[in-house]
Scaffold this motif. Structure first.
Motif, mmCIF file in Angstrom:
data_model
loop_
_atom_site.group_PDB
_atom_site.id
_atom_site.type_symbol
_atom_site.label_atom_id
_atom_site.label_comp_id
_atom_site.label_asym_id
_atom_site.label_seq_id
_atom_site.Cartn_x
_atom_site.Cartn_y
_atom_site.Cartn_z
ATOM 1 N N GLY A 54 -18.459 11.914 -37.378
ATOM 2 C CA GLY A 54 -17.516 11.217 -36.519
ATOM 3 C C GLY A 54 -16.589 10.302 -37.298
ATOM 4 N N ASP A 55 -15.708 9.612 -36.594
ATOM 5 C CA ASP A 55 -14.699 8.750 -37.218
ATOM 6 C C ASP A 55 -15.274 7.390 -37.593
ATOM 7 O OD1 ASP A 55 -12.970 10.789 -36.720
ATOM 8 O OD2 ASP A 55 -11.943 9.824 -35.040
ATOM 9 N N ILE A 56 -15.159 7.051 -38.877
ATOM 10 C CA ILE A 56 -15.566 5.745 -39.386
ATOM 11 C C ILE A 56 -14.391 5.199 -40.190
ATOM 12 C CG2 ILE A 56 -17.192 4.460 -40.820
ATOM 13 C CD1 ILE A 56 -19.210 6.723 -40.418
ATOM 14 N N PRO A 57 -13.720 4.142 -39.723
ATOM 15 C CA PRO A 57 -12.578 3.593 -40.456
ATOM 16 C C PRO A 57 -12.953 3.253 -41.894
ATOM 17 C CG PRO A 57 -12.702 2.640 -38.270
ATOM 18 C CD PRO A 57 -13.973 3.441 -38.452
ATOM 19 N N LEU A 58 -12.150 3.724 -42.834
ATOM 20 C CA LEU A 58 -12.486 3.580 -44.246
ATOM 21 C C LEU A 58 -12.529 2.121 -44.687
ATOM 22 C CD1 LEU A 58 -13.142 5.209 -46.777
ATOM 23 C CD2 LEU A 58 -10.711 5.212 -47.335
ATOM 24 N N GLY A 59 -11.614 1.311 -44.190
ATOM 25 C CA GLY A 59 -11.605 -0.099 -44.583
ATOM 26 C C GLY A 59 -12.868 -0.819 -44.148
ATOM 27 N N ALA A 60 -13.289 -0.596 -42.917
ATOM 28 C CA ALA A 60 -14.504 -1.235 -42.412
ATOM 29 C C ALA A 60 -15.727 -0.763 -43.189
ATOM 30 C CB ALA A 60 -14.664 -0.943 -40.927
ATOM 31 N N PHE A 61 -15.775 0.537 -43.476
ATOM 32 C CA PHE A 61 -16.891 1.084 -44.246
ATOM 33 C C PHE A 61 -16.944 0.451 -45.632
ATOM 34 C CE2 PHE A 61 -18.270 4.127 -47.486
ATOM 35 C CZ PHE A 61 -19.540 4.461 -47.031
ATOM 36 N N SER A 62 -15.836 0.424 -46.331
ATOM 37 C CA SER A 62 -15.809 -0.087 -47.702
ATOM 38 C C SER A 62 -16.076 -1.579 -47.767
ATOM 39 C CB SER A 62 -14.442 0.226 -48.331
ATOM 40 O OG SER A 62 -14.227 1.618 -48.415
ATOM 41 N N ASN A 63 -15.484 -2.325 -46.871
ATOM 42 C CA ASN A 63 -15.643 -3.774 -46.913
ATOM 43 C C ASN A 63 -17.025 -4.219 -46.459
ATOM 44 O OD1 ASN A 63 -13.046 -4.272 -47.915
ATOM 45 N ND2 ASN A 63 -12.156 -4.200 -45.862
ATOM 46 N N ALA A 64 -17.743 -3.351 -45.741
ATOM 47 C CA ALA A 64 -19.129 -3.664 -45.410
ATOM 48 C C ALA A 64 -20.012 -3.564 -46.640
ATOM 49 C CB ALA A 64 -19.638 -2.709 -44.326
#
Length: 450
Positions: A54-64
């Protein structure tokens, strides 16, 4: 994938072992099936299931994982985890690794420029779970330097690697000696990971928490400024790897040795020779000896056999190698549209390490030989296990292959983070125009053991 998926919730700093499951659950949008199992003759290979990320925003994923690494993800979702697939122990769970991040090509004044729309992206090891028609992220580890900084996916050396540019190919982006174009992944019995990289090309040993322990590069590379140990321990002939075609496949043999595959024939003595060649190289590495112990010549089938209708030999690539016995592999030959898996035995008599074929001055080079075997080169034997191009339901650009059991394989495609080449990849606001190609895991059942 939706390039404008809503960013919901506040993302907190992750635990050292990876991205929290609660964060993943908040970010993930339910995947949908990309196809139904093909119910054909049981005497033929067939797809038995397909699941989609599914869709996971890249910025949110990376910054987590590493707060502040991505300022603007330009509407890109997590993707590119199809670089490889390795069983994680539990049924339906796999380790994957992202490649260097979203990247593309745009022509400027008739010359292609390599773009990095999210230059702060840090390659990550991602654990996924396949259940029904959905692929879910279980956890993730950022790949970091000795001091805990992101390695990034940016090119290392000016003059050797492609020059990096901004998303619109107008502004140069700095090189990074720490940068890794990560591809294959395996997990050792001690919990550490081994990865491969296309830039060096290189072999990378990574701790169980994602920190680079050591990067092995070809002799003579002279990589300076990296924030982790670098060892020039690979054959210097690998310096002649084709641009953007370094190591792509990695296998862990039962005894602990690693096998690395160069994606394409080397450019020896020049690019034209490499483009016309059908002879690639596999290398065997012993973690116990901390050294390469063997090198093998691998011969592609003609490109029109691998991909009927294709006539450009330079489209041939090895993207995955999988251990299926003590000295046996599945080797994937592919183009972007088709793929075949060959069963290969690593014959000790076929070792060319340290021979004249490792010398860049040898004429003709290994890559120039129309028939290496006739010239005395011990080419690895192979037997076709399955032609994936004939199996209904298998997507294009398969880069990762994992062994599920003696007759079942799991395949994962590289969706390139939903990017395409050319200036039309982004809209007037600099937001991704998504290709709508999804990351999917496909199970294939073979008619016999491979």
């Amino acid at each position: 994938m939706s390039p404008h998926a809503a960013r919901k919730g506040r993302v907190r700093r992750s635990a050292a072992v990876g991205i929290p499951l609660a964060v993943i659950a908040a970010l993930t949008v339910a995947g949908t099936a990309t196809g139904q199992p093909t119910h054909g003759s049981h005497k033929e290979a067939r797809v038995t299931g397909t699941a989609t990320l599914g869709d996971i925003p890249l910025g949110a994923f990376s910054n987590a994982l590493l707060p502040g690494t991505v300022e603007n993800d330009r509407g890109v979702d997590l993707g590119g985890i199809g670089s490889d697939l390795y069983p994680a122990g539990r049924e339906g769970e796999f380790w994957t690794v992202t490649d260097r991040g979203p990247n593309g090509q745009i022509k400027v004044d008739g010359k292609k420029r390599r773009t990095f729309p999210v230059p702060g992206f840090d390659p990550a090891i991602v654990k996924i779970r396949v259940r029904g028609d959905k692929v879910k992220v279980v956890s993730a580890l950022p790949i970091t330097t000795s001091s805990g900084k992101p390695v990034t996916g940016l090119p290392n050396q000016e003059g050797r690697d492609e020059a990096p540019y901004s998303y619109d190919a107008k502004t140069p982006v700095p090189y990074d000696a720490n940068g890794l174009d990560t591809e294959g992944i395996v997990r050792a019995s001690d919990g550490t990971f081994w990865l491969i990289d296309e830039y060096g090309p290189s072999l990378i040993h990574v701790s169980a928490r994602g920190k680079v322990i050591k990067r092995y590069v070809p002799r003579g590379l002279q990589l300076r400024g990296a924030d982790y140990p670098v060892a020039e321990a690979l054959p210097g002939v690998l310096l002649h790897r084709k641009t953007n075609r370094g190591f792509e496949g990695l296998a862990l043999l039962p005894g602990g040795d690693l096998v690395m595959a160069v994606q394409s024939p080397l450019s020896l003595p020049d690019e034209d020779a490499g483009d016309d060649s059908r002879t690639a190289r596999l290398l065997r590495f012993s973690p116990k000896k901390d050294a390469v112990t063997a090198e093998y010549a691998y011969r592609f089938d003609p490109v029109g056999v691998v991909d009927p209708g294709e006539d450009d030999t330079s489209e041939l690539k090895i993207s995955s190698v999988v251990a299926v016995g003590r000295d046996r592999l599945l080797v994937q030959e592919r183009t972007d549209k088709a793929a075949r898996l060959q069963t290969v035995s690593l014959d000790r008599r076929a070792n060319i390490l340290g021979s004249k074929w490792d010398q860049a001055t040898t004429q003709p080079s290994l890559e120039q030989l129309d028939d290496p075997a006739a010239s005395g080169v011990p080419v690895l034997g192979k037997r076709l296990a399955v032609d994936l191009g004939t199996v209904d339901g298998v997507p294009g650009k398969i880069e990762g292959v994992a062994r599920v059991d003696g007759r079942t394989l799991a395949l994962i495609n590289d969706n390139d983070f939903g990017m395409s080449d050319g200036p039309e990849a982004f809209d007037k606001n600099g937001r991704l125009v998504d290709s709508e190609v999804e990351t999917s895991v496909t199970y294939v059942r073979l008619p016999r053991k491979y």
